[in-house]
Design a protein around this motif. Structure first.
Motif, PDB file in Angstrom:
ATOM      1  N   GLU A  13       0.835  -1.198   0.000  1.00  0.00           N
ATOM      2  CA  GLU A  13       0.000   0.000   0.000  1.00  0.00           C
ATOM      3  C   GLU A  13       0.871   1.251   0.000  1.00  0.00           C
ATOM      4  OE1 GLU A  13      -2.552  -0.589   3.387  1.00  0.00           O
ATOM      5  OE2 GLU A  13      -3.537  -2.306   2.446  1.00  0.00           O
ATOM      6  N   SER A  14       1.971   1.222   0.737  1.00  0.00           N
ATOM      7  CA  SER A  14       2.891   2.353   0.766  1.00  0.00           C
ATOM      8  C   SER A  14       3.513   2.585  -0.619  1.00  0.00           C
ATOM      9  CB  SER A  14       3.986   2.144   1.816  1.00  0.00           C
ATOM     10  OG  SER A  14       4.871   3.235   1.852  1.00  0.00           O
ATOM     11  N   LEU A  15       3.811   1.524  -1.350  1.00  0.00           N
ATOM     12  CA  LEU A  15       4.318   1.676  -2.716  1.00  0.00           C
ATOM     13  C   LEU A  15       3.297   2.399  -3.593  1.00  0.00           C
ATOM     14  CD1 LEU A  15       6.061  -1.715  -3.628  1.00  0.00           C
ATOM     15  CD2 LEU A  15       7.116   0.557  -3.669  1.00  0.00           C
ATOM     16  N   CYS A  57      -8.090   2.609  -4.636  1.00  0.00           N
ATOM     17  CA  CYS A  57      -7.208   1.488  -4.971  1.00  0.00           C
ATOM     18  C   CYS A  57      -7.307   0.322  -4.005  1.00  0.00           C
ATOM     19  CB  CYS A  57      -5.753   1.963  -4.998  1.00  0.00           C
ATOM     20  SG  CYS A  57      -5.467   3.350  -6.114  1.00  0.00           S
ATOM     21  N   GLU A  58      -7.433  -0.839  -4.579  1.00  0.00           N
ATOM     22  CA  GLU A  58      -7.260  -2.104  -3.861  1.00  0.00           C
ATOM     23  C   GLU A  58      -5.840  -2.541  -4.166  1.00  0.00           C
ATOM     24  OE1 GLU A  58      -8.082  -5.824  -1.898  1.00  0.00           O
ATOM     25  OE2 GLU A  58      -8.990  -3.850  -1.795  1.00  0.00           O
ATOM     26  N   VAL A  59      -5.105  -2.948  -3.145  1.00  0.00           N
ATOM     27  CA  VAL A  59      -3.717  -3.364  -3.330  1.00  0.00           C
ATOM     28  C   VAL A  59      -3.589  -4.810  -2.859  1.00  0.00           C
ATOM     29  CG1 VAL A  59      -1.307  -2.898  -2.757  1.00  0.00           C
ATOM     30  CG2 VAL A  59      -2.932  -0.992  -2.955  1.00  0.00           C
ATOM     31  N   ALA A  60      -3.159  -5.686  -3.762  1.00  0.00           N
ATOM     32  CA  ALA A  60      -3.003  -7.107  -3.451  1.00  0.00           C
ATOM     33  C   ALA A  60      -1.573  -7.517  -3.800  1.00  0.00           C
ATOM     34  CB  ALA A  60      -4.021  -7.936  -4.226  1.00  0.00           C
ATOM     35  N   THR A  61      -0.704  -7.486  -2.806  1.00  0.00           N
ATOM     36  CA  THR A  61       0.708  -7.782  -3.040  1.00  0.00           C
ATOM     37  C   THR A  61       0.969  -9.255  -2.742  1.00  0.00           C
ATOM     38  OG1 THR A  61       1.123  -5.518  -2.315  1.00  0.00           O
ATOM     39  CG2 THR A  61       3.042  -6.903  -2.636  1.00  0.00           C
ATOM     40  N   HIS A  62       0.432 -10.113  -3.603  1.00  0.00           N
ATOM     41  CA  HIS A  62       0.589 -11.558  -3.454  1.00  0.00           C
ATOM     42  C   HIS A  62       1.675 -12.001  -4.428  1.00  0.00           C
ATOM     43  CE1 HIS A  62      -4.012 -11.628  -2.440  1.00  0.00           C
ATOM     44  NE2 HIS A  62      -3.320 -10.843  -1.628  1.00  0.00           N
ATOM     45  N   PRO A  95     -19.253  13.034  -5.348  1.00  0.00           N
ATOM     46  CA  PRO A  95     -20.204  13.030  -6.473  1.00  0.00           C
ATOM     47  C   PRO A  95     -19.816  13.948  -7.633  1.00  0.00           C
ATOM     48  CG  PRO A  95     -21.097  14.257  -4.617  1.00  0.00           C
ATOM     49  CD  PRO A  95     -19.829  13.595  -4.130  1.00  0.00           C
ATOM     50  N   GLU A  96     -19.022  14.958  -7.388  1.00  0.00           N
ATOM     51  CA  GLU A  96     -18.661  15.910  -8.433  1.00  0.00           C
ATOM     52  C   GLU A  96     -17.314  15.605  -9.084  1.00  0.00           C
ATOM     53  OE1 GLU A  96     -20.920  18.192  -9.361  1.00  0.00           O
ATOM     54  OE2 GLU A  96     -22.215  17.319  -7.817  1.00  0.00           O
ATOM     55  N   ARG A  97     -16.667  14.537  -8.653  1.00  0.00           N
ATOM     56  CA  ARG A  97     -15.328  14.236  -9.164  1.00  0.00           C
ATOM     57  C   ARG A  97     -15.347  12.949  -9.999  1.00  0.00           C
ATOM     58  NH1 ARG A  97     -14.328  16.608  -4.071  1.00  0.00           N
ATOM     59  NH2 ARG A  97     -12.837  18.327  -4.243  1.00  0.00           N
ATOM     60  N   LYS A  98     -14.383  12.844 -10.889  1.00  0.00           N
ATOM     61  CA  LYS A  98     -14.210  11.615 -11.667  1.00  0.00           C
ATOM     62  C   LYS A  98     -13.521  10.602 -10.768  1.00  0.00           C
ATOM     63  CE  LYS A  98     -12.197   9.740 -15.864  1.00  0.00           C
ATOM     64  NZ  LYS A  98     -13.348   8.937 -16.210  1.00  0.00           N
ATOM     65  N   CYS A  99     -14.146   9.479 -10.566  1.00  0.00           N
ATOM     66  CA  CYS A  99     -13.595   8.450  -9.680  1.00  0.00           C
ATOM     67  C   CYS A  99     -13.121   7.265 -10.510  1.00  0.00           C
ATOM     68  CB  CYS A  99     -14.639   8.017  -8.662  1.00  0.00           C
ATOM     69  SG  CYS A  99     -15.092   9.366  -7.545  1.00  0.00           S
ATOM     70  N   ILE A 100     -11.924   6.810 -10.194  1.00  0.00           N
ATOM     71  CA  ILE A 100     -11.305   5.708 -10.923  1.00  0.00           C
ATOM     72  C   ILE A 100     -10.937   4.625  -9.917  1.00  0.00           C
ATOM     73  CG2 ILE A 100      -9.353   5.019 -12.365  1.00  0.00           C
ATOM     74  CD1 ILE A 100      -9.241   8.118 -13.125  1.00  0.00           C
ATOM     75  N   PHE A 101     -11.461   3.434 -10.123  1.00  0.00           N
ATOM     76  CA  PHE A 101     -11.088   2.307  -9.276  1.00  0.00           C
ATOM     77  C   PHE A 101      -9.889   1.625  -9.909  1.00  0.00           C
ATOM     78  CE2 PHE A 101     -10.888  -2.105  -8.142  1.00  0.00           C
ATOM     79  CZ  PHE A 101     -11.043  -2.067  -6.767  1.00  0.00           C
ATOM     80  N   MET A 102      -8.899   1.291  -9.070  1.00  0.00           N
ATOM     81  CA  MET A 102      -7.718   0.576  -9.549  1.00  0.00           C
ATOM     82  C   MET A 102      -7.436  -0.609  -8.633  1.00  0.00           C
ATOM     83  SD  MET A 102      -5.081   3.683 -10.183  1.00  0.00           S
ATOM     84  CE  MET A 102      -4.724   4.160 -11.851  1.00  0.00           C
ATOM     85  N   LEU A 103      -7.056  -1.710  -9.231  1.00  0.00           N
ATOM     86  CA  LEU A 103      -6.526  -2.829  -8.472  1.00  0.00           C
ATOM     87  C   LEU A 103      -5.062  -2.968  -8.864  1.00  0.00           C
ATOM     88  CD1 LEU A 103      -7.898  -6.121  -7.394  1.00  0.00           C
ATOM     89  CD2 LEU A 103      -5.798  -6.157  -8.730  1.00  0.00           C
ATOM     90  N   TRP A 104      -4.185  -2.921  -7.864  1.00  0.00           N
ATOM     91  CA  TRP A 104      -2.738  -3.033  -8.084  1.00  0.00           C
ATOM     92  C   TRP A 104      -2.277  -4.393  -7.574  1.00  0.00           C
ATOM     93  CZ3 TRP A 104       0.932   1.150  -9.102  1.00  0.00           C
ATOM     94  CH2 TRP A 104       0.315   2.366  -9.413  1.00  0.00           C
ATOM     95  N   SER A 105      -1.625  -5.157  -8.444  1.00  0.00           N
ATOM     96  CA  SER A 105      -1.081  -6.449  -8.031  1.00  0.00           C
ATOM     97  C   SER A 105       0.093  -6.828  -8.940  1.00  0.00           C
ATOM     98  CB  SER A 105      -2.158  -7.537  -8.093  1.00  0.00           C
ATOM     99  OG  SER A 105      -1.672  -8.747  -7.549  1.00  0.00           O
ATOM    100  N   PHE A 132      -6.835  -2.149 -14.056  1.00  0.00           N
ATOM    101  CA  PHE A 132      -6.082  -3.195 -13.381  1.00  0.00           C
ATOM    102  C   PHE A 132      -4.607  -2.955 -13.644  1.00  0.00           C
ATOM    103  CE2 PHE A 132     -10.327  -4.840 -13.739  1.00  0.00           C
ATOM    104  CZ  PHE A 132     -10.528  -5.376 -12.479  1.00  0.00           C
ATOM    105  N   ILE A 133      -3.901  -2.551 -12.609  1.00  0.00           N
ATOM    106  CA  ILE A 133      -2.466  -2.260 -12.694  1.00  0.00           C
ATOM    107  C   ILE A 133      -1.761  -3.542 -12.236  1.00  0.00           C
ATOM    108  CG2 ILE A 133      -0.621  -0.691 -12.012  1.00  0.00           C
ATOM    109  CD1 ILE A 133      -3.107   0.616 -13.468  1.00  0.00           C
ATOM    110  N   ILE A 134      -1.514  -4.413 -13.193  1.00  0.00           N
ATOM    111  CA  ILE A 134      -1.014  -5.755 -12.874  1.00  0.00           C
ATOM    112  C   ILE A 134       0.193  -6.091 -13.749  1.00  0.00           C
ATOM    113  CG2 ILE A 134      -3.264  -6.589 -12.061  1.00  0.00           C
ATOM    114  CD1 ILE A 134      -3.614  -7.979 -14.796  1.00  0.00           C
ATOM    115  N   ASN A 135       0.964  -7.055 -13.266  1.00  0.00           N
ATOM    116  CA  ASN A 135       2.082  -7.616 -14.009  1.00  0.00           C
ATOM    117  C   ASN A 135       2.985  -6.529 -14.592  1.00  0.00           C
ATOM    118  OD1 ASN A 135       0.980 -10.091 -13.282  1.00  0.00           O
ATOM    119  ND2 ASN A 135      -0.109 -10.337 -15.196  1.00  0.00           N
TER     120      ASN A 135
END
Length: 171
Positions: A13-15, A57-62, A95-105, A132-135
């Motif tokens: 998460e710190s990364l 952001c969801e962070v999954a450092t597996h 509600p007034e902002r553009k929201c972007i969901f990211m999954l980092w793994s 999806f910020i992966i690989n």
């Protein structure tokens, strides 16, 4: 929470938070935001400098490969739930902002990556931006963060960024 009631940030998460602070120049980065309406949390929330975009952001450092539960289908279902929950939170709070969901793994199997691509497409059809910020993309972004760490010697409160600074300045 750790012993004594103080919080210790997860290094993955710190990364991700450091990436937003030092590469994307976000001025506000929050860790482990507890959701009031639902059980759970969002690992990293960052607000861009202009205040127009919010990254959830969801962070999954597996390191052996990302999996939640028993197999890809269970993982996809859980990730979809996390996305929906984060997007509800965003609609209520930004509600007034553009929201972007990211999954980092850093390590995701081909099969699961394909499922993530289908999820992103499905959410795009609903008007939501999901990344999806992966690989290789994960690696590229962390390498950009490493380059910034190489150029920056100022003390920071980000444990992962500080470690990168030290490693980049070894002699």
């Amino acid at each position: 929470m750790s012993k004594g009631g103080s919080y210790e940030v997860d290094i993955g998460e710190s990364l991700v938070g450091s990436y937003f602070k030092y590469v994307e120049n976000c001025k506000i980065v929050v860790y482990n935001c507890q959701l009031e309406e639902e059980q759970g949390e969002i690992d990293v929330i960052a607000l861009d400098q202009a205040g127009e975009r919010v990254y959830l952001c969801e962070v999954a450092t597996h390191l052996r490969g990302m999996l939640y539960g028993n197999g890809n289908n269970a993982t996809l279902a859980r990730v979809e739930h996390k996305i929906r929950r984060a997007l509800r939170f965003a609609a209520q709070n930004f509600p007034e902002r553009k929201c972007i969901f990211m999954l980092w793994s850093p390590v995701v199997s081909r099969g699961l990556a394909g499922g993530f691509a289908r999820l992103a497409s499905s959410f795009a059809d609903q008007g939501a931006e999901v990344q999806f910020i992966i690989n290789k993309e994960y690696t590229a972004r962390i390498r950009r963060l490493m380059e910034v760490a190489r150029q920056n010697i100022k003390i920071t409160d980000e444990p992962a960024f500080r470690l990168l600074q030290i490693l980049e300045h070894l002699r």
